[in-house]
Design a protein around this motif. Structure first.
Motif, PDB file in Angstrom:
ATOM      1  N   UNK A   1       0.779  -1.238   0.000  1.00  6.37           N
ATOM      2  CA  UNK A   1       0.000   0.000   0.000  1.00  6.37           C
ATOM      3  C   UNK A   1       0.801   1.272   0.000  1.00  6.37           C
ATOM      4  N   UNK A   2       2.099   1.193  -0.319  1.00  7.47           N
ATOM      5  CA  UNK A   2       2.905   2.401  -0.333  1.00  7.47           C
ATOM      6  C   UNK A   2       3.336   2.708  -1.756  1.00  7.47           C
ATOM      7  N   UNK A   3       3.091   3.902  -2.230  1.00 10.75           N
ATOM      8  CA  UNK A   3       3.511   4.326  -3.563  1.00 10.75           C
ATOM      9  C   UNK A   3       4.695   5.266  -3.418  1.00 10.75           C
ATOM     10  N   UNK A   4       5.871   4.742  -3.563  1.00  5.89           N
ATOM     11  CA  UNK A   4       7.078   5.556  -3.537  1.00  5.89           C
ATOM     12  C   UNK A   4       7.170   6.359  -4.829  1.00  5.89           C
ATOM     13  N   UNK A   5       7.888   7.486  -4.825  1.00 10.31           N
ATOM     14  CA  UNK A   5       8.058   8.227  -6.084  1.00 10.31           C
ATOM     15  C   UNK A   5       8.738   7.383  -7.160  1.00 10.31           C
ATOM     16  N   UNK A   6       9.643   6.492  -6.752  1.00  7.04           N
ATOM     17  CA  UNK A   6      10.281   5.608  -7.722  1.00  7.04           C
ATOM     18  C   UNK A   6       9.258   4.647  -8.337  1.00  7.04           C
ATOM     19  N   UNK A   7       8.347   4.137  -7.520  1.00 11.43           N
ATOM     20  CA  UNK A   7       7.290   3.254  -8.034  1.00 11.43           C
ATOM     21  C   UNK A   7       6.380   4.020  -8.981  1.00 11.43           C
ATOM     22  N   UNK A   8       6.002   5.224  -8.585  1.00 11.34           N
ATOM     23  CA  UNK A   8       5.106   6.021  -9.433  1.00 11.34           C
ATOM     24  C   UNK A   8       5.755   6.316 -10.782  1.00 11.34           C
ATOM     25  N   UNK A   9       7.047   6.605 -10.766  1.00 17.99           N
ATOM     26  CA  UNK A   9       7.749   6.889 -12.025  1.00 17.99           C
ATOM     27  C   UNK A   9       7.737   5.671 -12.941  1.00 17.99           C
ATOM     28  N   UNK A  10       7.957   4.487 -12.373  1.00 14.60           N
ATOM     29  CA  UNK A  10       7.977   3.277 -13.194  1.00 14.60           C
ATOM     30  C   UNK A  10       6.584   2.956 -13.725  1.00 14.60           C
ATOM     31  N   UNK A  11       5.564   3.084 -12.876  1.00 14.93           N
ATOM     32  CA  UNK A  11       4.198   2.871 -13.355  1.00 14.93           C
ATOM     33  C   UNK A  11       3.867   3.831 -14.503  1.00 14.93           C
ATOM     34  N   UNK A  12       4.283   5.095 -14.374  1.00 11.71           N
ATOM     35  CA  UNK A  12       3.994   6.084 -15.413  1.00 11.71           C
ATOM     36  C   UNK A  12       4.657   5.707 -16.733  1.00 11.71           C
TER      37      UNK A  12
END
Length: 431
Positions: free
Chosen positions: A143-154
């Motif tokens: 349940x944690x969205x790190x900025x690194x995770x968000x960048x990869x999802x994007x």
């Protein structure tokens, strides 16, 4: 190639590629880490279909940067021996380091593992792996969205890759591949490449205990309704970055290559007494954890607080229940052993893979704690450091001797990972 390149060296090499091949290569920033470091992606080629490569998702697994550069060089030079490397047909998008903050805390791991005879002691003293909630690929599961995770999802949503390849090392064992969807043509070229390079294919692995296993070293994520799904990693694994390409019909391949090979990694003979071996390994990881935690407890008052120290957070996480969690995960295997059930995890190779895990966990904690004790001038630290260093040295020696470890040359790791990624890309593009 006698050592892994650092993150800075990978970045500089990528910039040089852009200068050498300005028509083929582009470097852009796709995001920013929690500590403000850039997340950079090198794109090579101009094809309409995309292959996404993610290097250094775990900071203690340094091979990915070297593999990323090898792949980029091959495509940028216009290698058309494979449909996958035709820059007019396929664009390769390579995230140079997904966790630069963690890599900064593993600074020195490249030098520690350099040369023809790297040692476990040097490796574990330099290595850092964050808690699960701070690992970009896995943080979304909890349940944690790190900025690194968000960048990869994007990036995944933007590119809709036919294949995502996540580049990993395992500290000891053999090589294996985990897939989020089957790639039937991968097994043969993968096995041939591993054999040619003298790297054993791991038979049975803790990382994919209950995944489908259509070929040696190839593991496919079970379907959502599988009763073994929790044991496969997490009931929420679909939330990870690994599974994001599935939204667009893509597949992810997690490619593992070993820093050290273990002698029994590919020994598929039935283990003579798996139930006893599992009991012994459970006791080994629990006792090692207890001993590290006992030293940690004595040092808590003068170590940096967890909110300001990622290594301290790892030690707290491991001391909380991680050792028991690992040991308890093997109980279903012990039940299988008693019923004489056939399972790759109960072969000599499978038990050896679990032994790697049992020996690794206390060593990871001890290496981190030794670093923290080195950095403090509290009067009690010297005695605790001496006590823990004795355990650490003994455990490293026992690890090396029990599993007959031999270092795998960096160039061989990179070559196997590169060949595997290219073979996976050919399979994915042909689906």
């Amino acid at each position: 190639m006698h050592r892994y390149p650092t993150v800075a060296e990978v970045t500089e090499a990528a910039r040089r590629l852009v200068s050498r091949f300005p028509g083929a290569c582009r470097l852009r920033r796709i995001g920013t880490s929690r500590a403000g470091r850039p997340l950079l992606m090198l794109s090579v080629g101009h094809g309409p279909r995309h292959v996404l490569v993610v290097a250094r998702p775990h900071p203690d697994e340094p091979v990915g940067g070297a593999t990323a550069l090898a792949l980029a060089e091959r495509v940028a030079a216009g290698d058309r021996r494979s449909p996958a490397t035709d820059p007019d047909a396929v664009t390769w998008d390579i995230v140079l380091c997904l966790d630069p903050d963690g890599a900064a805390l593993s600074e020195g791991i490249e030098a520690a593992t350099a040369g023809p005879d790297p040692t476990l002691a040097r490796y574990y003293r330099a290595a850092f792996r964050p808690v699960a909630a701070e690992q970009p690929e896995w943080a979304p599961i909890v349940g944690r969205r790190l900025p690194e995770s968000r960048a990869l999802f994007a990036v995944i949503d933007e590119l809709r890759p036919v294949l995502q390849c996540s580049l990993h090392n395992v500290d000891a064992g053999g090589t294996w591949v985990q897939l989020t969807g089957d790639l039937p043509g991968l097994a043969a070229p993968y096995a041939a490449s591993a054999s040619a390079l003298g790297i054993p294919v791991q038979h049975g692995t803790y990382d994919a205990l209950y995944w489908e296993n259509p070929a040696p070293g190839i593991h496919v994520l079970p379907p959502p309704d599988s009763t073994a799904r929790l044991a496969a990693g997490s009931e929420n694994i679909a939330l990870s970055t690994w599974c994001a390409p599935q939204r667009y019909g893509g597949v992810t391949a997690i490619v593992e290559v070993p820093l050290w090979a273990t002698a029994p990694a590919d020994d598929r003979t039935p283990h003579p007494d798996p139930a006893r071996a599992l009991r012994d390994l459970s006791a080994l990881v629990r006792e090692g954890g207890r001993q590290v935690t006992a030293v940690f407890d004595k040092a808590r008052d003068f170590l940096p607080p967890a909110e300001h120290s990622p290594p301290r957070r790892v030690l707290e996480w491991m001391a909380d229940d991680l050792y028991d969690l690992v040991a308890d995960a093997w109980q279903p295997l012990a039940d299988q052993a008693r019923s004489a059930s056939d399972s790759p995890a109960l072969t000599t190779a499978g038990i050896s893979a679990l032994e790697v895990v049992a020996r690794r966990q206390p060593l990871r904690a001890a290496g981190l704690l030794l670093r923290l004790l080195d950095a403090t001038d509290d009067p009690a630290s010297a005695a605790l450091h001496h006590e823990l260093d004795g355990l650490f040295t003994t455990w490293c020696t026992e690890f090396e001797q029990s599993l007959h470890l031999r270092p795998v040359p960096v160039h061989a790791q990179v070559e196997l990972q590169t060949h595997t990624v290219l073979a996976a890309a050919e399979c994915a593009l042909g689906r």
